[in-house]
Every structure is written in structure tokens, then in C-alpha cells.
Design a protein around this motif. Structure first.
Motif: not given
Length: 363
Positions: A184-185, A242-245, A248-253
Motif C-alpha cells: 500500500t505504501g 487522511p493521515g497518509r501522504p 500523489e492521490a490528489r494530483l492523480a484525481l
């Protein structure tokens, strides 16, 4: 009357050249009305046949030739329009009758010769008609490598996603499979790749609109459901952890729904550019909760309960759900989970890969 015919002929020739340039040469989000009309003439009968198929495989076989036939039909349509336009100019300038003008123009346009010896010398109109045919055909031939190169790059990521999301792809399945193998990391790499993929698809599919109609080699894969799966995985990770970095997920979305909006602008599909996070979505909370149970059962750890994560997930999905469902409906792609309705009623196809099929016992 001859003046009027000449004006109409000039407009036909110029309009056809504009269509050729806007479709094959200008690398910007432009689309010709003439090109849209030609594509619709090809698309409608194929879609009529696909609507009578009741399986994803049948629909895939029926719709796969649409893009290739459309490209060929565009070339034929442009050449016929130029032939008629130049023939009208011949009638206006040379005084030929309709049949003589069509013969003179046709021979000049396609073979760089002359239909008769009655002319004293070559005219400017003959030279233009003689040069037009090879130019249009050459542009179309040069257009194909660019088109298929963009298609190949798009499909490489779609194929690779099969091992991570199943076939057809499903967002929660991405989280489940990464959780199964304890990686997952490393999902940041997946999101980073699909951010770049979205940018490339946005550029290529707005410059060359027909690319959206090119289907994957297999009926259980498609670029729109693959992008939807990655965005759903990113939205679930943002909502559940929400505690993970999360950069990248935000930018991909954002790259993903930006890609859909760019293509929708060219297709002239209206959408809400700034939807409220509280707006209802078509995906239900029950489906979301079941998906959370699925990913946690496969080893994906979460920080928030489904009821706590649901408002955040819904706030992200409202940005892309409508357009993803609309494209999936219009393109009539495989009915993957969480991808909305289709033109004809079909059961949702659950994601399957060879990993899911356990090998038989051995010595």
C-alpha cells in the motif's frame, strides 16, 4: 447562375480544406462540423447493431471497427467534397457542362491528367485540383502513425492496470490487491503514472477526437473504466486514510477529472465545473460500505469508518462521476462495477484476472 455555382464551389473547397486542417494538422482541440457529420454517418449503423447485442463481447465486436471505418470514410468524404467543389468551379470558369466538369476535375484530382484535349493549356484550377488529392491522402497517411502511437501508449497503462485492478478494472480492487501483497505504501507510483497518463490522454484525445472511439483489444478493458477505477482508488484512499501522504492521490484525481473535462469540452458535453461537495451522487453508501469491507478483508488498513469517510469520498467523486458515466454510456464500454448504466441492460461484470483462478493441485 454560373457565378452562384462558382461561389458555392469555392465555399465547398475551402470548407473541406478547413475540415482537413482542423482534423489532421492543427494540434489543438478543434473539431469540424463536416467531420462530425461524417463520423455520425459511420457510427449510427454500428451502434444500431451493437444495441441488439446482449453481451459485452458482442458489443465489443460490433463497435471495434467504428474508428477505423470512420478514418477511411473521412478520407473518402473529403475527396468527394473536393471533387464536387472543384467541378462547380469548372462549370463557373470554363463553361463546361456538369458531366464534363466532373470528368475534367476527377481526372485532375486523382491522376494528374486531362479528360480531353480541348483545353489549350493548364489552368490554375487544374493545378489546384491536381495537387489537392495527393496532399489530402498524404496528410491522412501521415496522420495514422501519430494516431496509433498515442493509442499504443494509452493501452500500455490500461493493460498494466489489469494485474492491479482486475479485468474489468474496479477502484476498490486496486486497494484490495495492494493490501494483499503489503504494498500500500507504493501506491504513490501508480497515482504518479496515471497523473502523467491523464495529461497525455487529454492532449491526444482532444487533438485527435477519434481516439476516444478506439477500443482496447479485449472487451473487458477500456480506457474510461480504467481511469475511473484509478480515480475511485485515489478518492477512497483520501477518504479512508487522511493521515497518509496524499499529494500523489490528489494530483492523480485532479489530472483525471481534468482529462475528462477537456475531452467533454471537445465533445460538447455540458457539466458542472464547480459542483458542491454535498451534491448527491449515483453511487450509494451501501455500495461504498461493501467496498470498504472488501478492501479491509484483503489487508488494506483504514483509519476511518465507512460512515466517516463517505462524505469525503462523495465530495471527490462528484467531480468526475457524471462525465465518467456519460462517456461509459456513449462509448458503450464493458459494464464494470461503479461505472454507471449502459445503453441496453446488462449485468455488471465483476473484475477477474488469472490471479483469481487457483491452480489445480500438483505433486
Amino acid at each position: 447562375m454560373r457565378v452562384l455555382i462558382g461561389i458555392v464551389g469555392a465555399l465547398v473547397v475551402l470548407g473541406t480544406f478547413s475540415s482537413v486542417l482542423r482534423t489532421l494538422v492543427i494540434a489543438q482541440p478543434t473539431r469540424s462540423s463536416f467531420t462530425r457529420m461524417l463520423h455520425k454517418m459511420v457510427y449510427v449503423p454500428f451502434q444500431f447493431l451493437a444495441d441488439r447485442c446482449r453481451t459485452p463481447e458482442g458489443k465489443h465486436r460490433a463497435l471495434t471497427p467504428v474508428a477505423a471505418v470512420s478514418i477511411l470514410f473521412h478520407l473518402i468524404g473529403w475527396l468527394i467534397a473536393l471533387w464536387l467543389g472543384y467541378a462547380m468551379l469548372q462549370v463557373a470558369i470554363s463553361g463546361y457542362g456538369v458531366l464534363d466538369a466532373l470528368r475534367e476535375t476527377g481526372v485532375a484530382l486523382f491522376t494528374l491528367g486531362f479528360a480531353s484535349g480541348r483545353r489549350v493549356g493548364l489552368t490554375v484550377l487544374d493545378f489546384c485540383a491536381a495537387a489537392t488529392g495527393p496532399i489530402v491522402i498524404g496528410l491522412q497517411v501521415g496522420y495514422l502513425p501519430t494516431l496509433y502511437g498515442a493509442y499504443s501508449r494509452r493501452e500500455a497503462e490500461v493493460t498494466m492496470l489489469g494485474a492491479r485492478a482486475g479485468s474489468p478494472p474496479w477502484g476498490p480492487e486496486i486497494l484490495a490487491r495492494y493490501g494483499q501483497v503489503g504494498l500500500t505504501g507504493s501506491m504513490t507510483e501508480l497515482f504518479r503514472n496515471w497523473e502523467r497518463w491523464s495529461a497525455e490522454v487529454s492532449e491526444s484525445h482532444t487533438s485527435y477526437v477519434i481516439l476516444s472511439r478506439f477500443r482496447s483489444p479485449r472487451c473487458d478493458r477500456n480506457w474510461i473504466v480504467s481511469l475511473l477505477a484509478v480515480m475511485d482508488a485515489a478518492a477512497m484512499q483520501l477518504a479512508l486514510n487522511p493521515g497518509r501522504p496524499q499529494a500523489e492521490a490528489r494530483l492523480a484525481l485532479r489530472a483525471g477529472f481534468g482529462c475528462l473535462r477537456d475531452i467533454a469540452d471537445v465533445w460538447r458535453i455540458p457539466y458542472e465545473s464547480d459542483p458542491s461537495p454535498d451534491t448527491a451522487i449515483r453511487l450509494t453508501y451501501e455500495d461504498f460500505a461493501a467496498a470498504v469491507a472488501h478492501v479491509t478483508a484483503n489487508g488494506y488498513s483504514v483509519e476511518c469508518a465507512p460512515d466517516e469517510a463517505w462524505p469525503h469520498f462523495r465530495g471527490w467523486r462528484i467531480n468526475y462521476e457524471y462525465l465518467a458515466y456519460r462517456f461509459a454510456y456513449v462509448l458503450d464500454v464493458v459494464p464494470a462495477p461503479w461505472s454507471g448504466p449502459r445503453r441496453t441492460l446488462m449485468e455488471t461484470v465483476a473484475p477477474v484476472t488469472p490471479v483469481d483462478r487457483k491452480p489445480s493441485a500438483s505433486c
